[in-house]
Scaffold this motif. Structure first.
Motif: not given
Length: 203
Positions: A46, A70, A73, A104
């Protein structure tokens, strides 16, 4: 550096995988890892461990695997980053990634089928974290703020892990379940859900 996480070098049959990442890399470390066969791929549980992932990838000519959920990010882009989709990704016959979410949206774990003498290893970051009593694990949305995950998400995660065979589990902070880790995850999930539902307490 960072939050004190651990990175692991998984020496598979046809691929060396760096699981998660630390923020520091130097020539001595690079030289030692090259003697172990180098790094072919980097996979991240993550965003908290993205840190110096690009520097590590460039040092070894490795690809970086991050779940597309993700993607937002990633603050330093690179052609070495591969955004994968779906619930699972097979890197080789003995190493694969599974998106389990929770901490996440794109949170992932790594499965090493040949690890622990062929009984299977699961590397989890802190998506599934070993607690002080090394026979249990926990699941959290936010560890610093002590915010738990909903029961439905923990049940889903446990269901996914029930399909993966592993005897040993490594988390991100030097904690290891040496054996029967798969059973520990299932047992822990049931206890977690029972606690959220108020079934462990007397009034």
């Amino acid at each position: 550096f960072g939050i004190g996480q651990t990175a692991y070098l998984v020496q598979g049959k046809n691929l060396n995988l760096l699981w998660d990442c630390i923020t520091y890399i130097d020539s001595e470390t690079t030289s030692e890892i090259k003697q172990l066969g180098g790094i072919d791929a980097i996979a991240l549980s993550h965003p908290h461990y993205y840190s110096a992932q690009v520097e590590w990838a460039e040092a070894f000519g490795a690809s970086i695997y991050i779940h597309e959920d993700d993607k937002e990010w990633v603050t330093r882009t690179s052609d070495r980053i591969i955004f994968w989709s779906g619930e699972s990704l097979e890197l080789t016959k003995d190493i694969g990634l599974h998106r389990v979410g929770g901490h996440f949206k794109g949170a992932a774990v790594a499965e090493w089928k040949a690890g622990s003498n062929g009984t299977g290893v699961l590397l989890t970051g802190d998506i599934i974290r070993v607690v002080s009593d090394r026979e249990w694990v926990t699941f959290m949305y936010s560890y610093p703020n002590f915010i738990p995950l909903p029961a439905s998400i923990v049940e889903r995660m446990a269901g996914q892990m029930a399909e993966v065979k592993f005897n040993r589990l490594y988390d991100a902070f030097h904690r290891i379940l040496e054996e029967d880790a798969g059973a520990a995850v299932q047992r822990s999930a049931k206890r977690y859900v029972a606690a959220l539902n108020g079934e462990l307490f007397s009034t």
